[in-house]
Scaffold this motif. Structure first.
Motif, PDB file in Angstrom:
ATOM      1  N   VAL A  97       0.840  -1.189   0.000  1.00 10.84           N
ATOM      2  CA  VAL A  97       0.000   0.000   0.000  1.00 10.84           C
ATOM      3  C   VAL A  97       0.877   1.242   0.000  1.00 10.84           C
ATOM      4  N   THR A  98       0.608   2.139  -0.942  1.00  8.89           N
ATOM      5  CA  THR A  98       1.237   3.457  -0.947  1.00  8.89           C
ATOM      6  C   THR A  98       0.115   4.475  -0.836  1.00  8.89           C
ATOM      7  N   GLY A  99       0.053   5.130   0.316  1.00  8.36           N
ATOM      8  CA  GLY A  99      -1.054   6.046   0.581  1.00  8.36           C
ATOM      9  C   GLY A  99      -0.822   7.430  -0.005  1.00  8.36           C
ATOM     10  N   GLN A 100      -1.800   8.312   0.242  1.00  8.27           N
ATOM     11  CA  GLN A 100      -1.694   9.685  -0.253  1.00  8.27           C
ATOM     12  C   GLN A 100      -0.500  10.404   0.370  1.00  8.27           C
ATOM     13  N   PHE A 101      -0.222  10.075   1.614  1.00  6.80           N
ATOM     14  CA  PHE A 101       0.853  10.750   2.326  1.00  6.80           C
ATOM     15  C   PHE A 101       2.033   9.803   2.472  1.00  6.80           C
ATOM     16  N   SER A 102       3.197  10.291   2.152  1.00  8.46           N
ATOM     17  CA  SER A 102       4.388   9.452   2.097  1.00  8.46           C
ATOM     18  C   SER A 102       4.688   8.806   3.443  1.00  8.46           C
ATOM     19  N   ALA A 103       5.083   7.526   3.372  1.00 11.49           N
ATOM     20  CA  ALA A 103       5.501   6.802   4.575  1.00 11.49           C
ATOM     21  C   ALA A 103       6.998   6.932   4.816  1.00 11.49           C
ATOM     22  N   ALA A 145      21.090   7.301  -2.097  1.00 13.50           N
ATOM     23  CA  ALA A 145      20.749   6.354  -1.037  1.00 13.50           C
ATOM     24  C   ALA A 145      21.292   6.755   0.326  1.00 13.50           C
ATOM     25  N   ALA A 146      22.449   7.383   0.360  1.00 10.36           N
ATOM     26  CA  ALA A 146      23.090   7.730   1.632  1.00 10.36           C
ATOM     27  C   ALA A 146      22.686   9.111   2.139  1.00 10.36           C
ATOM     28  N   LYS A 147      21.801   9.791   1.417  1.00 15.35           N
ATOM     29  CA  LYS A 147      21.373  11.132   1.817  1.00 15.35           C
ATOM     30  C   LYS A 147      20.077  11.057   2.616  1.00 15.35           C
ATOM     31  N   PRO A 148      19.872  11.983   3.558  1.00 15.59           N
ATOM     32  CA  PRO A 148      18.602  11.992   4.297  1.00 15.59           C
ATOM     33  C   PRO A 148      17.429  12.144   3.334  1.00 15.59           C
ATOM     34  N   ALA A 149      16.369  11.405   3.582  1.00  7.62           N
ATOM     35  CA  ALA A 149      15.222  11.450   2.688  1.00  7.62           C
ATOM     36  C   ALA A 149      14.575  12.829   2.668  1.00  7.62           C
ATOM     37  N   SER A 150      14.801  13.622   3.694  1.00 12.94           N
ATOM     38  CA  SER A 150      14.249  14.975   3.729  1.00 12.94           C
ATOM     39  C   SER A 150      14.824  15.853   2.630  1.00 12.94           C
ATOM     40  N   THR A 151      15.969  15.471   2.066  1.00 19.18           N
ATOM     41  CA  THR A 151      16.591  16.259   0.994  1.00 19.18           C
ATOM     42  C   THR A 151      16.087  15.846  -0.386  1.00 19.18           C
ATOM     43  N   TYR A 152      15.256  14.816  -0.453  1.00 18.10           N
ATOM     44  CA  TYR A 152      14.772  14.312  -1.737  1.00 18.10           C
ATOM     45  C   TYR A 152      13.698  15.250  -2.310  1.00 18.10           C
ATOM     46  N   SER A 153      13.622  15.278  -3.631  1.00 20.33           N
ATOM     47  CA  SER A 153      12.526  15.982  -4.297  1.00 20.33           C
ATOM     48  C   SER A 153      11.245  15.180  -4.118  1.00 20.33           C
ATOM     49  N   GLY A 154      10.105  15.812  -4.490  1.00 26.98           N
ATOM     50  CA  GLY A 154       8.829  15.109  -4.361  1.00 26.98           C
ATOM     51  C   GLY A 154       8.792  13.827  -5.165  1.00 26.98           C
ATOM     52  N   GLY A 155       9.341  13.877  -6.387  1.00 22.88           N
ATOM     53  CA  GLY A 155       9.356  12.682  -7.222  1.00 22.88           C
ATOM     54  C   GLY A 155      10.232  11.589  -6.648  1.00 22.88           C
ATOM     55  N   MET A 156      11.375  11.969  -6.078  1.00 19.74           N
ATOM     56  CA  MET A 156      12.269  10.982  -5.484  1.00 19.74           C
ATOM     57  C   MET A 156      11.632  10.338  -4.259  1.00 19.74           C
ATOM     58  N   ARG A 157      10.949  11.140  -3.445  1.00 13.68           N
ATOM     59  CA  ARG A 157      10.292  10.594  -2.255  1.00 13.68           C
ATOM     60  C   ARG A 157       9.191   9.613  -2.655  1.00 13.68           C
ATOM     61  N   ILE A 162       7.312   3.933  -3.149  1.00 13.70           N
ATOM     62  CA  ILE A 162       6.893   2.722  -3.869  1.00 13.70           C
ATOM     63  C   ILE A 162       7.953   1.630  -3.753  1.00 13.70           C
ATOM     64  N   ALA A 163       9.221   2.017  -3.784  1.00 15.16           N
ATOM     65  CA  ALA A 163      10.290   1.027  -3.600  1.00 15.16           C
ATOM     66  C   ALA A 163      10.139   0.330  -2.254  1.00 15.16           C
ATOM     67  N   MET A 164       9.808   1.092  -1.212  1.00 13.56           N
ATOM     68  CA  MET A 164       9.587   0.503   0.111  1.00 13.56           C
ATOM     69  C   MET A 164       8.400  -0.457   0.083  1.00 13.56           C
ATOM     70  N   THR A 165       7.370  -0.114  -0.685  1.00 18.62           N
ATOM     71  CA  THR A 165       6.195  -0.978  -0.806  1.00 18.62           C
ATOM     72  C   THR A 165       6.550  -2.311  -1.445  1.00 18.62           C
ATOM     73  N   LEU A 166       7.551  -2.306  -2.331  1.00 16.15           N
ATOM     74  CA  LEU A 166       7.909  -3.512  -3.082  1.00 16.15           C
ATOM     75  C   LEU A 166       8.863  -4.442  -2.342  1.00 16.15           C
ATOM     76  N   VAL A 167       9.332  -4.037  -1.185  1.00 13.57           N
ATOM     77  CA  VAL A 167      10.286  -4.874  -0.449  1.00 13.57           C
ATOM     78  C   VAL A 167       9.718  -6.262  -0.190  1.00 13.57           C
TER      79      VAL A 167
END
Length: 332
Positions: A97-103, A145-157, A162-167
């Motif tokens: 599940v990938t919801g409206q708000f990022s996990a 991969a080694a950068k804090p996720a807070s620095t990611y763009s909206g598309g990267m997040r 979705i990558a986390m959903t596929l684990v």
């Protein structure tokens, strides 16, 4: 408005894909507000199903029920062959599940988010790192991969989400408005990711407010309105529900244009551009009838184009304030 949309006839010997998601009479209310009023859904394996609806129509509620996050008030549901009521735990092992708000946790790196998800799926340390590396590469996130996720763009997040959903290698993925807020390039990247998932055999249940997105991706589309399925079918089938389709004939020879004008009496004409618009539903049968008629009468247009209403027209027609609260369901 027509009461049904007809499917293309199916050969008797053509195999029907097993249902990844099946719901009959699904109901959910909050207090005196009925959100889902007895909806039926059947989604074959390895397909994309899009659920459209206005804000508050019940799309997210449907996703939450089907992904075992909340319980319905009534109805029978089977996900990946498992009954929702008695085997919810089995269903959770089959879905993502990938919801409206990022996990995504912005305080840790992309890789750490992935490894955390691997731990939640009880993967061994070695397997978790292997799966993480593969998915980060697949979603073009290795360099970040080694950068804090807070620095990611909206598309990267969103890609990380979705990558986390596929684990857990889910067979069915619920994507609740996955491209909301993304720029057009990131949205198209996400579409390609979804197409790749389906090519690998994954079933995708998609909710979206971008009608072009449903048109581009979905094998079948349902429009949810007042808690009911107002219409369901392929994009082309839904477009034929709405009047306004026509065939446009353009001429360069004024004599031929005048002949066509007198012959095609149901057409509207534009004398300045030597153009005729013949009403039609965009179907193959209607187009063949018109072409046969043009051939019989010896009329040759210099340009012929078929115009059908788009999903925006369908959506506004089905969810307009004057629409009766009744179902317009495709013949399955």
């Amino acid at each position: 408005m027509p009461s049904s949309v007809m499917n293309t006839p199916r050969r008797n010997d053509a195999p029907r894909a097993p249902a990844a998601v099946s719901a009959v009479g699904l109901r959910k209310s909050y207090g005196d507000k009925t959100v889902l009023d007895g909806i039926d859904l059947t989604i074959p394996e390895g397909t994309v199903f899009a659920l459209l609806g206005q804000n508050g129509a019940g799309k997210t509620t449907a996703v939450k029920i089907l992904s075992t996050l909340i319980t319905p008030d009534a109805g029978q549901v089977r996900i990946a062959g498992h009954d929702l009521t008695t085997h919810a735990q089995h269903i959770r092992a089959e879905i993502g599940v990938t919801g409206q708000f990022s996990a995504v946790d912005g305080l840790i790196t992309g890789e750490e988010n992935m490894l955390l998800m691997a731990d939640l799926h009880h993967l061994t340390k070695h397997e978790g790192r292997r799966v993480t590396a593969e998915l980060l590469e697949r979603f073009d996130l290795t360099q970040a991969a080694a950068k804090p996720a807070s620095t990611y763009s909206g598309g990267m997040r969103r890609r990380l989400d979705i990558a986390m959903t596929l684990v857990g290698s889910p067979r069915i993925i619920f994507l609740d408005e996955p491209t909301t807020g993304l720029d057009p390039r990131s949205r198209h990247t996400m579409w390609q990711i979804i197409r790749t998932l389906v090519a690998d055999g994954v079933t995708v249940f998609l909710t979206t407010q971008y009608l072009e997105e449903a048109d581009q991706l979905a094998d079948r589309i349902a429009v949810l309105h007042h808690g009911k399925i107002a219409a369901e079918g392929t994009a082309d089938q839904l477009k034929r529900l709405v009047p306004g389709g026509h065939v446009r004939l353009r001429f360069t020879d004024p004599t031929t244009y005048r002949t066509a004008t007198h012959t095609l009496t149901d057409a509207t004409h534009d004398d300045d551009t030597l153009t005729l618009h013949i009403p039609g539903d965009g179907s193959q049968r209607a187009l063949r009838t018109l072409l046969d008629h043009l051939h019989t009468t010896g009329i040759e247009a210099d340009e012929l184009t078929v115009h059908t209403p788009d999903l925006d027209d369908v959506f506004f027609a089905l969810t307009g304030p004057d629409l009766p609260n009744q179902s317009t369901e495709a013949v399955r």
